[in-house]
Motif scaffolding. Structure first.
Motif, PDB file in Angstrom:
ATOM      1  N   UNK A 124     -31.877 -37.656  11.719  1.00 30.89           N
ATOM      2  CA  UNK A 124     -32.761 -37.750  10.484  1.00 30.89           C
ATOM      3  C   UNK A 124     -32.561 -36.649   9.861  1.00 30.89           C
ATOM      4  N   UNK A 125     -32.421 -35.091  10.305  1.00 33.35           N
ATOM      5  CA  UNK A 125     -32.146 -34.165   9.452  1.00 33.35           C
ATOM      6  C   UNK A 125     -31.430 -33.702   9.136  1.00 33.35           C
ATOM      7  N   UNK A 126     -29.827 -33.903   9.856  1.00 35.46           N
ATOM      8  CA  UNK A 126     -28.691 -33.452   9.658  1.00 35.46           C
ATOM      9  C   UNK A 126     -28.556 -34.850   8.251  1.00 35.46           C
ATOM     10  N   UNK A 127     -28.506 -35.904   8.220  1.00 35.05           N
ATOM     11  CA  UNK A 127     -28.808 -37.108   6.925  1.00 35.05           C
ATOM     12  C   UNK A 127     -29.014 -36.332   5.707  1.00 35.05           C
ATOM     13  N   UNK A 128     -30.723 -35.846   6.063  1.00 35.70           N
ATOM     14  CA  UNK A 128     -30.815 -35.160   4.604  1.00 35.70           C
ATOM     15  C   UNK A 128     -30.093 -34.190   4.481  1.00 35.70           C
ATOM     16  N   UNK A 129     -29.632 -33.165   4.723  1.00 33.32           N
ATOM     17  CA  UNK A 129     -28.763 -32.212   4.875  1.00 33.32           C
ATOM     18  C   UNK A 129     -27.067 -32.278   3.869  1.00 33.32           C
ATOM     19  N   UNK A 130     -27.304 -34.290   4.647  1.00 30.13           N
ATOM     20  CA  UNK A 130     -25.790 -34.660   3.917  1.00 30.13           C
ATOM     21  C   UNK A 130     -24.986 -34.384   4.536  1.00 30.13           C
ATOM     22  N   UNK A 131     -24.596 -34.275   6.003  1.00 31.40           N
ATOM     23  CA  UNK A 131     -23.936 -34.156   7.064  1.00 31.40           C
ATOM     24  C   UNK A 131     -24.184 -35.917   7.345  1.00 31.40           C
ATOM     25  N   UNK A 132     -23.153 -37.148   7.518  1.00 31.18           N
ATOM     26  CA  UNK A 132     -23.053 -37.920   7.943  1.00 31.18           C
ATOM     27  C   UNK A 132     -22.679 -37.793   9.102  1.00 31.18           C
ATOM     28  N   UNK A 133     -22.940 -38.773  10.717  1.00 30.24           N
ATOM     29  CA  UNK A 133     -23.172 -38.519  11.579  1.00 30.24           C
ATOM     30  C   UNK A 133     -24.015 -39.258  12.326  1.00 30.24           C
ATOM     31  N   UNK A 134     -23.242 -39.641  13.761  1.00 30.38           N
ATOM     32  CA  UNK A 134     -23.848 -40.927  13.931  1.00 30.38           C
ATOM     33  C   UNK A 134     -24.723 -40.316  15.430  1.00 30.38           C
ATOM     34  N   UNK A 135     -25.858 -40.672  15.855  1.00 30.32           N
ATOM     35  CA  UNK A 135     -26.528 -40.502  17.103  1.00 30.32           C
ATOM     36  C   UNK A 135     -25.824 -39.813  18.011  1.00 30.32           C
ATOM     37  N   UNK A 136     -24.592 -40.759  18.475  1.00 33.19           N
ATOM     38  CA  UNK A 136     -23.688 -40.096  19.418  1.00 33.19           C
ATOM     39  C   UNK A 136     -23.122 -38.526  18.553  1.00 33.19           C
ATOM     40  N   UNK A 137     -22.538 -38.956  17.830  1.00 33.37           N
ATOM     41  CA  UNK A 137     -21.899 -36.801  17.080  1.00 33.37           C
ATOM     42  C   UNK A 137     -22.850 -35.747  17.382  1.00 33.37           C
ATOM     43  N   UNK A 138     -24.649 -36.180  17.087  1.00 36.46           N
ATOM     44  CA  UNK A 138     -25.922 -35.544  17.347  1.00 36.46           C
ATOM     45  C   UNK A 138     -25.956 -34.899  18.394  1.00 36.46           C
ATOM     46  N   UNK A 139     -25.933 -35.990  19.406  1.00 39.09           N
ATOM     47  CA  UNK A 139     -26.212 -36.340  21.211  1.00 39.09           C
ATOM     48  C   UNK A 139     -25.006 -35.214  21.689  1.00 39.09           C
TER      49      UNK A 139
END
Length: 99
Positions: free
Chosen positions: A34-49
């Motif tokens: 949710x944080x990275x999406x808020x800052x405009x980064x379209x990333x899946x949870x897999x990418x965050x992991x």
């Protein structure tokens, strides 16, 4: 540097900077998604992991597998130094002046 690499570096810095501000210096992958999406980064949870694992391998965070569906990252002192711009690590953007 390619655009995807540029985005990855900025996203990793965002993760580290958020962890420096979070109570307990940690957050799970759902919150961080949710944080990275808020800052405009379209990333899946897999990418965050994947970013959690990448940052862990460099000693910038520790990662705990809470369950098969939830991973939590906690920033290390080295990670704090990188987030503040006191230490540079290839693959993580450097914060701008005054940040």
């Amino acid at each position: 540097m390619s655009f995807p690499d540029f985005i990855s570096e900025k996203r990793r810095l965002t993760i580290l900077r958020y962890l420096t501000e979070e109570n307990g210096y940690s957050a799970n992958d759902s919150v961080m998604h949710s944080v990275v999406a808020h800052f405009g980064f379209s990333a899946s949870r897999d990418v965050v992991r994947g970013d959690f694992a990448w940052l862990r391998d460099l000693g910038l965070v520790t990662v705990e597998e809470i369950s098969s569906d939830v991973h939590s990252a906690k920033i290390t002192q080295r990670g704090i130094d990188v987030a503040k711009g006191n230490t540079r690590v290839a693959g993580v953007a450097r914060p701008g002046p005054g940040n």
